[in-house]
Design a protein around this motif. Structure first.
Motif, mmCIF file in Angstrom:
data_model
loop_
_atom_site.group_PDB
_atom_site.id
_atom_site.type_symbol
_atom_site.label_atom_id
_atom_site.label_comp_id
_atom_site.label_asym_id
_atom_site.label_seq_id
_atom_site.Cartn_x
_atom_site.Cartn_y
_atom_site.Cartn_z
ATOM 1 N N ALA A 30 0.859 -1.184 0.000
ATOM 2 C CA ALA A 30 0.000 0.000 0.000
ATOM 3 C C ALA A 30 0.893 1.232 0.000
ATOM 4 O O ALA A 30 2.087 1.154 0.327
ATOM 5 C CB ALA A 30 -0.927 0.005 1.204
ATOM 6 N N GLN A 31 0.290 2.357 -0.365
ATOM 7 C CA GLN A 31 1.040 3.613 -0.395
ATOM 8 C C GLN A 31 0.173 4.769 0.085
ATOM 9 O O GLN A 31 -1.051 4.741 -0.065
ATOM 10 C CB GLN A 31 1.552 3.912 -1.808
ATOM 11 N N ASP A 32 0.860 5.747 0.676
ATOM 12 C CA ASP A 32 0.244 7.023 1.047
ATOM 13 C C ASP A 32 -0.945 6.818 1.987
ATOM 14 O O ASP A 32 -1.999 7.431 1.827
ATOM 15 C CB ASP A 32 -0.196 7.785 -0.207
ATOM 16 N N LEU A 33 -0.799 5.933 2.979
ATOM 17 C CA LEU A 33 -1.852 5.734 3.966
ATOM 18 C C LEU A 33 -1.861 6.895 4.955
ATOM 19 O O LEU A 33 -0.895 7.658 5.071
ATOM 20 C CB LEU A 33 -1.650 4.406 4.707
ATOM 21 N N GLU A 82 -10.265 -4.503 4.018
ATOM 22 C CA GLU A 82 -10.248 -3.356 4.924
ATOM 23 C C GLU A 82 -8.865 -3.238 5.550
ATOM 24 O O GLU A 82 -8.260 -4.253 5.927
ATOM 25 C CB GLU A 82 -11.308 -3.507 6.010
ATOM 26 N N LEU A 83 -8.373 -2.033 5.640
ATOM 27 C CA LEU A 83 -7.090 -1.759 6.265
ATOM 28 C C LEU A 83 -7.316 -1.052 7.594
ATOM 29 O O LEU A 83 -8.176 -0.171 7.699
ATOM 30 C CB LEU A 83 -6.209 -0.895 5.363
ATOM 31 N N LEU A 122 -8.337 2.620 8.057
ATOM 32 C CA LEU A 122 -7.447 3.220 7.076
ATOM 33 C C LEU A 122 -7.986 3.156 5.655
ATOM 34 O O LEU A 122 -7.344 3.682 4.740
ATOM 35 C CB LEU A 122 -6.070 2.537 7.112
ATOM 36 N N GLY A 123 -9.118 2.516 5.447
ATOM 37 C CA GLY A 123 -9.680 2.449 4.097
ATOM 38 C C GLY A 123 -10.227 1.074 3.791
ATOM 39 O O GLY A 123 -9.923 0.088 4.468
ATOM 40 N N SER A 124 -11.057 0.992 2.748
ATOM 41 C CA SER A 124 -11.678 -0.274 2.352
ATOM 42 C C SER A 124 -11.731 -0.356 0.839
ATOM 43 O O SER A 124 -11.523 0.630 0.126
ATOM 44 C CB SER A 124 -13.083 -0.388 2.946
ATOM 45 N N LEU A 125 -12.040 -1.556 0.360
ATOM 46 C CA LEU A 125 -12.092 -1.826 -1.064
ATOM 47 C C LEU A 125 -13.012 -3.014 -1.294
ATOM 48 O O LEU A 125 -12.963 -3.995 -0.547
ATOM 49 C CB LEU A 125 -10.679 -2.143 -1.580
ATOM 50 N N ARG A 179 -7.123 9.528 1.387
ATOM 51 C CA ARG A 179 -6.007 9.124 0.539
ATOM 52 C C ARG A 179 -5.621 7.684 0.871
ATOM 53 O O ARG A 179 -6.047 7.117 1.872
ATOM 54 C CB ARG A 179 -4.815 10.050 0.735
ATOM 55 N N GLY A 180 -4.808 7.137 -0.017
ATOM 56 C CA GLY A 180 -4.328 5.779 0.172
ATOM 57 C C GLY A 180 -4.589 4.907 -1.046
ATOM 58 O O GLY A 180 -5.644 4.994 -1.677
ATOM 59 N N LYS A 181 -3.612 4.073 -1.415
ATOM 60 C CA LYS A 181 -3.740 3.133 -2.523
ATOM 61 C C LYS A 181 -3.271 1.759 -2.081
ATOM 62 O O LYS A 181 -2.428 1.630 -1.195
ATOM 63 C CB LYS A 181 -2.915 3.606 -3.734
ATOM 64 N N LEU A 182 -3.825 0.756 -2.743
ATOM 65 C CA LEU A 182 -3.525 -0.638 -2.406
ATOM 66 C C LEU A 182 -3.167 -1.386 -3.682
ATOM 67 O O LEU A 182 -3.885 -1.308 -4.681
ATOM 68 C CB LEU A 182 -4.716 -1.297 -1.719
ATOM 69 N N HIS A 183 -2.058 -2.098 -3.647
ATOM 70 C CA HIS A 183 -1.579 -2.874 -4.789
ATOM 71 C C HIS A 183 -1.974 -4.333 -4.598
ATOM 72 O O HIS A 183 -1.561 -4.977 -3.636
ATOM 73 C CB HIS A 183 -0.055 -2.743 -4.916
#
Length: 864
Positions: free
Chosen positions: A312-315, A375-376, A387-390, A414-418
Motif C-alpha cells: 500500500a502507499q500514502d496511507l 479493509e485496512l 485506514l480504508g476499504s475496497l 487518501r491511500g492506494k492498495l496494490h
C-alpha cells in the motif's frame, strides 16, 4: 494527468523515506491553540480583576451560542433550497439516512416485492407453526444428544411473534448463470418480538430469547429446472456473507455456567449462528422425490481466487502524540474477506507505505453478487483505526482472469492498495498438471505446502458396521484413563461409539461432527483441501470414538489414484483398516486442477481495471461505482518483490522469482484462531470480533518472502563469483529433536551453527527462529539469543512445543537462521533455513544431527 499521478506516489514515498518524516511538530497549530486559550482566559481574568459577577460570562456565552446556531440554521435552509433546485432526487437522498432506504432505491436492478411481503404476512401464522415444530422435533433432540450435560434440555415456549419477515428487494440474475437454474437475491429484514424459553432441569437453569433481528442478503437457487411439475427439482438457500444478527437474551449468564457451555460467550454464539447460515453451508430442500440431488450435496466451487496482497502507499498517519500536536505514522494490517473465508495479514510497524507480499487462496462458490472485501486498519492497543476499504466484484475478476493493479481506497481521503488477483479455473482432467506444477515450482521441491496446484473436494456420506467394542480391534484403548475408570466401576465397554472422522492432507487437517451412540453414523458433510502436489501427497482418514478416545479404523488414499480415475472422481465405500471385517466408509472424492487461463484478447485490447463495486458502502454511504486504478507508481526502494503482470506477456503466472511458499491458506472461519478471518467488521470500526488478533499464515510469507529469498540467492551468487561453492554454501545447524511422552511435548535443542555467511565485514549476528508448522502464530514462535559477530555461534538452548506424538508426526519443524543486526541497521535478513519432517518412528528416542541450510528450507541434506 498521468505525470501528476505518477509524481504523487513518488513524492509520498520520498516523504516517507526522509529522516524527519516519523515525527513532525505543527508549529502554526501550536501557536493558534495558545492564542485561543489566551483569548478565552482573558475575559475571565478581567471580570475577576474588576470584581464583576460571573453571570456576565454565562450571558456572553449564551448569546454567542444563539448567534452561531441561528446562523447555521439559516445557512442550512439556504443550502437545501439551492440543492433542491439543482437536483431534487439527490437532495431527498441526503435528507434521509441511506441505511433507512430499501435496496431497490440504491440498486436499479433490484425490484420491489410488496406482493411477496403480503403473501408472507398472510402465511406467517402457518410459518410460525412450522418453526415451532422444527424447534421441538428436530433441534431439541439434537441438543439433547449433543452432550450428556444437556440430556434434560427442552423448549418450554416457542413464540416467533406477530411481526412477519419482510423482503426489502428482489434481484433476479439473468447473466452468467446456468440455463437450468434461477438465482434470486432477497434483501431480508426480520425484527421479531419473539419469546423462546428453554430449560435444563438437571441444572435448574432457565434461559431464553426475547427478540431477534436479522438483516442480510439471502440467496435462493432453484435448480435443476425440469420438464414436469413443479418445474423445479430442488431449492437451495444460503447467505452470501454473514448477516447482521442481534439477539436479546434472557438468563444467558445462567446458561453459560453449565459444563460444556462455559467456554462460550454472546459474541461466539452469534458468530456460530451467523457462519452456519453463510456459504458454503446451505439448506437444500428437494421438491421432487425422483430428482437426483447428489450434485447439490456435492457442490463444486466455481473457481479459486488467488490474492496477492502486495503493498500500500500514502496511507493516513493515525498515531499521534501530545493530543495531536505531534504526528506519527500507522501500524497497518489488512483483513480480506471472500464469503465466510477471512484472512488477516501481518502488521507492518511505523510505515505509511507497507509491503506485505503475502498470498492467500479462497474458494468461490457463487460469484454472481459475491465480492472481494478488503479493509485496512491501524493496530492500536485499545481500538484499531480505520485506514480504508475496497470491494471488488468477482465477476470482473473472472472475466479478466488476472488483475495486477493499484486501487484507490474508499471512505478515506487518501491511500492506494496494490493487489494481484488470479482467477483459477477448476479443470476435471490432468492435462495441464505438469505446467501448473512448474509454474508454482512444485515439480522440484519436496515440500507439502505452498501455492496450490489442485483442489480436493470430499463428501463424507456415512459409515457402516463400525466396531461396537473398541477393545476387540484396538487393545491400546485399555491405556485410556476414561476406559480404566469405566472398568473399575463395572460399566460395559461394548456400548455404541460416538464416531467422528478426522481427515488430513499433509499439515492440513479437518474434522467432522460427532454422531452419538451409533455404529452406523450418517454425516453428509463437505470438505475441501488445497493440494500442493497431488503426485506425492496422500489423503489420510481416521474414524475415532470420541467417548473412548480411540481409533475405530483408518485408511490412506494416494491422490495419484484420482489422477487416473474417471473424471478424477471416486465415489465408493472404502474398507477401513484395523477395524471390523465389514466396516466401511462411504465417501465421494474429486480432484480438480487449478489452471490460470489466459483470455483471448484482440491486439489493441487496453486492459482497464474498472472493477464494479456496490454503489452503497457498508454503512449505507454512497461511494464511487468503479475503482480508480492507476499505473504502478515508481518506488525508489529496490527491495520490492517483482510482481509482473501476465496479461499480454509471456511470463508464467506463478509465484514471483525466488518465492518458496511454506504454508497453505486456511479454509474458513475456524482459522481465525490462527488469524482470524474474521469476515465481519463494519467499515468504520475496529475488528473487535477477532478473538486472537494474529495474522493468517500466508502461503508466501514469513522468512520465505520473495524479498528475503531473493536477497539470499543474490548473496550466494556474489559469494560464488566464478568459483564453485561447497556442499553447504550457507552453513549448517546442529539440532537435537525428540518427543517426551511423559511431558507430551516436542523438545528441540539448538546446539550450534557453523560456516554461516557474513552479512558485513565484522561477520554476522545470528539467532535461530523456529515454528512448528502449520502453526505460525506469534505465540508458537521460538527464538534463541543473538550471538554477536560470529559465523560459528553456539546456543545450546532447549525449546518445547506442547503437542502429542500422533499429532507431531503430521507436522514439520521450520527452522530459520537470521541475522539480527543493530538498532536501525539494514543488515537484517535470512542466513539460511531448513524444514525438518517429523514423521519418523525414531522421534520418541530422538536424534542429534547436522542439517544443511538452504535458501528456502527444502531438500535438506542431513550430515551424520
Amino acid at each position: 494527468m498521468s505525470g501528476a499521478g505518477d509524481r504523487g506516489p513518488e513524492a509520498g514515498a520520498a516523504r516517507a523515506e526522509s529522516p524527519g518524516a516519523a515525527l513532525s511538530v505543527d508549529v502554526a497549530g501550536l501557536l493558534a491553540q495558545l492564542a485561543r486559550s489566551f483569548a478565552l482566559l482573558l475575559p475571565v481574568y478581567a471580570l475577576g480583576y474588576l470584581g464583576l459577577s460571573f453571570s456576565w460570562v454565562l450571558l456572553a456565552l449564551g448569546l454567542l451560542v444563539w448567534c452561531r446556531r441561528s446562523r447555521g440554521l439559516k445557512a442550512t435552509r439556504l443550502c437545501r433550497a439551492l440543492a433542491l433546485l439543482e437536483d431534487e432526487e439527490r437532495a431527498v437522498r441526503l435528507g434521509v439516512r441511506a441505511c433507512d432506504l430499501p435496496a431497490w432505491v440504491h440498486f436499479p436492478d433490484t425490484e420491489r416485492a410488496e406482493w411477496l411481503n403480503k403473501t408472507v404476512k398472510h402465511m406467517w401464522p402457518f410459518i410460525c407453526q412450522f418453526i415451532e415444530k422444527l424447534f421441538r422435533e428436530t433441534i431439541e433432540p439434537a441438543v439433547r444428544g449433543a452432550n450428556t450435560h444437556l440430556s434434560t434440555f427442552s423448549f418450554t415456549k416457542v413464540d416467533v411473534g406477530q411481526q412477519p419477515l419482510r423482503i426489502n428487494g428482489v434481484k433476479v440474475y439473468t447473466e452468467n448463470v446456468d440455463k437450468r437454474q434461477i438465482i434470486l437475491d432477497l434483501q431480508i429484514s426480520f425484527v421479531g418480538n419473539c419469546e423462546i424459553d428453554l430449560e435444563i432441569k438437571r441444572y435448574f437453569c432457565r434461559a431464553g430469547v426475547q427478540s431477534i433481528q436479522i438483516h442480510g442478503t439471502m440467496r435462493v437457487i432453484l435448480e435443476p429446472l425440469i420438464g414436469d411439475m413443479p418445474l423445479v427439482g430442488a431449492l437451495s438457500i444460503f447467505f452470501l456473507r454473514k448477516p447482521l444478527i442481534e439477539i436479546n437474551w434472557t438468563g444467558l449468564t445462567n446458561l453459560l455456567d453449565i459444563p460444556g457451555l462455559n467456554g462460550l460467550s454472546d459474541t461466539i454464539i452469534l458468530d456460530i449462528i451467523s457462519n452456519y447460515l453463510v456459504l458454503p453451508n446451505r439448506i437444500t430442500v428437494p421438491l421432487v422425490s425422483e430428482v437426483q440431488i447428489a450434485q447439490l450435496r456435492f457442490p463444486i466451487p466455481k473457481g479459486v481466487l488467488r490474492i496477492h496482497f502486495i503493498e500500500a502507499q500514502d496511507l493516513q498517519g493515525k498515531d499521534t502524540y501530545l493530543k495531536g500536536l505531534v504526528k506519527g505514522k500507522s501500524d497497518p494490517y489488512g483483513i480480506i474477506r471472500v464469503g465466510n473465508q477471512i484472512f488477516q495479514s501481518k502488521v507492518i510497524k511505523e510505515n505509511l507505505s507497507p509491503k506485505w507480499n503475502e498470498v492467500y487462496e479462497a474458494l468461490v462458490y457463487e460469484h454472481p453478487g459475491q465480492e472481494l472485501e478488503i479493509e485496512l486498519f491501524d493496530e492500536d492497543p485499545d481500538k484499531d483505526d480505520f485506514l480504508g476499504s475496497l470491494m471488488i466484484d468477482l465477476i470482473e475478476v473472472e472475466k479478466e482472469r488476472l488483475l495486477d493493479e493499484w486501487f484507490t481506497l474508499d471512505e478515506v481521503p487518501r491511500g492506494k492498495l496494490h493487489l494481484k488477483l488470479e482467477w483459477l479455473t477448476l479443470m476435471p482432467n490432468a492435462s495441464n498438471l505438469d505446467k501448473v506444477l512448474t509454474d508454482i515450482r512444485a515439480d522440484k521441491d519436496q515440500a507439502n505446502d505452498g501455492l496450490s496446484s489442485s483442489l480436493l473436494i470430499l463428501y463424507l456420506d456415512s459409515a457402516r458396521n463400525l466396531p461396537s467394542n473398541p477393545l476387540e480391534f484396538n487393545p491400546d484403548v485399555l491405556k485410556k484413563s476414561a476406559v480404566q475408570k469405566a472398568l473399575k466401576s463395572g460399566k460395559k465397554i461394548n456400548s455404541n461409539p460416538n464416531p467422528l472422522v478426522q481427515m488430513s492432507v499433509g499439515h492440513k487437517a479437518q474434522e467432522s461432527k460427532i454422531r452419538y451412540k451409533t455404529n452406523e453414523p450418517v454425516w453428509e458433510e463437505n470438505f475441501t483441501f488445497f493440494i500442493h502436489n497431488p503426485k506425492r501427497q496422500d489423503l489420510e482418514v481416521e474414524v475415532k470414538d470420541e467417548q473412548h478416545q480411540c481409533s475405530l479404523g483408518h485408511l490412506k488414499i494416494p491422490l495419484s489414484q484420482l489422477l487416473t480415475s474417471n473424471d478424477m472422481t471416486m465415489n465408493q465405500r472404502f474398507q477401513l483398516s484395523n477395524s471390523g471385517p465389514n466396516s466401511t466408509l462411504k465417501m465421494k472424492i474429486a480432484l480438480r486442477i487449478l489452471h490460470l487461463e489466459k483470455p483471448e484478447r484482440s491486439p489493441d485490447h487496453q486492459h482497464s481495471a474498472q472493477v464494479k463495486r456496490p454503489s452503497v458502502s457498508k454503512e449505507g454511504r454512497e461511494i464511487s461505482v468503479r475503482s480508480h486504478a492507476s499505473a504502478s507508481p515508481g518506488s525508489g526502494d529496490g527491495s520490492t518483490a517483482p510482481c509482473t503482470p501476465v496479461v499480454g506477456g509471456s511470463d508464467k503466472p506463478g509465484v514471483e522469482e525466488g518465492t518458496q511458499p511454506v504454508e497453505a491458506s486456511p479454509q474458513g472461519p475456524r482459522d481465525l484462531g490462527r488469524s482470524s478471518s474474521s469476515l465481519q467488521t463494519s467499515a468504520t470500526c475496529s475488528p473487535s470480533h477477532i478473538s486472537v488478533k494474529e495474522p493468517t499464515p500466508s502461503i508466501a510469507s514469513d522468512i520465505s518472502l520473495p524479498i528475503a529469498t531473493q536477497e539470499l540467492r543474490q548473496r550466494l551468487r556474489q559469494l560464488e563469483n566464478g568459483t564453485t561453492l561447497g556442499q553447504s554454501p550457507l552453513g549448517q545447524i546442529q539440532l537435537t529433536i525428540r518427543h517426551s511422552s511423559q511431558r507430551n511435548k516436542l523438545v528441540v535443542v539448538v546446539h550450534s551453527c557453523r560456516n554461516l555467511i557474513a552479512f558485513s565485514e565484522d561477520g554476522s549476528d545470528p539467532y535461530v527462529r523456529m515454528y512448528l508448522l502449520p502453526d505460525k502464530r506469534r505465540s508458537g514462535r521460538r527464538k534463541t539469543h543473538v550471538s554477536k559477530k560470529t559465523l560459528n555461534p553456539v546456543f545450546d538452548q532447549s525449546f518445547d512445543f506442547s503437542v502429542s506424538l500422533p499429532e507431531v508426526q503430521r507436522r514439520t519443524l521450520d527452522v530459520a537462521v537470521k541475522n539480527s543486526g543493530g538498532f536501525l541497521s539494514k543488515d537484517k535478513g535470512l542466513l539460511g533455513k531448513v524444514l525438518v519432517g517429523l514423521a519418523s518412528e525414531e522421534l520418541a528416542k530422538g536424534w542429534t544431527q547436522w542439517y544443511d541450510l538452504t535458501e528456502d528450507g527444502t531438500r535438506p541434506h542431513v550430515v551424520t
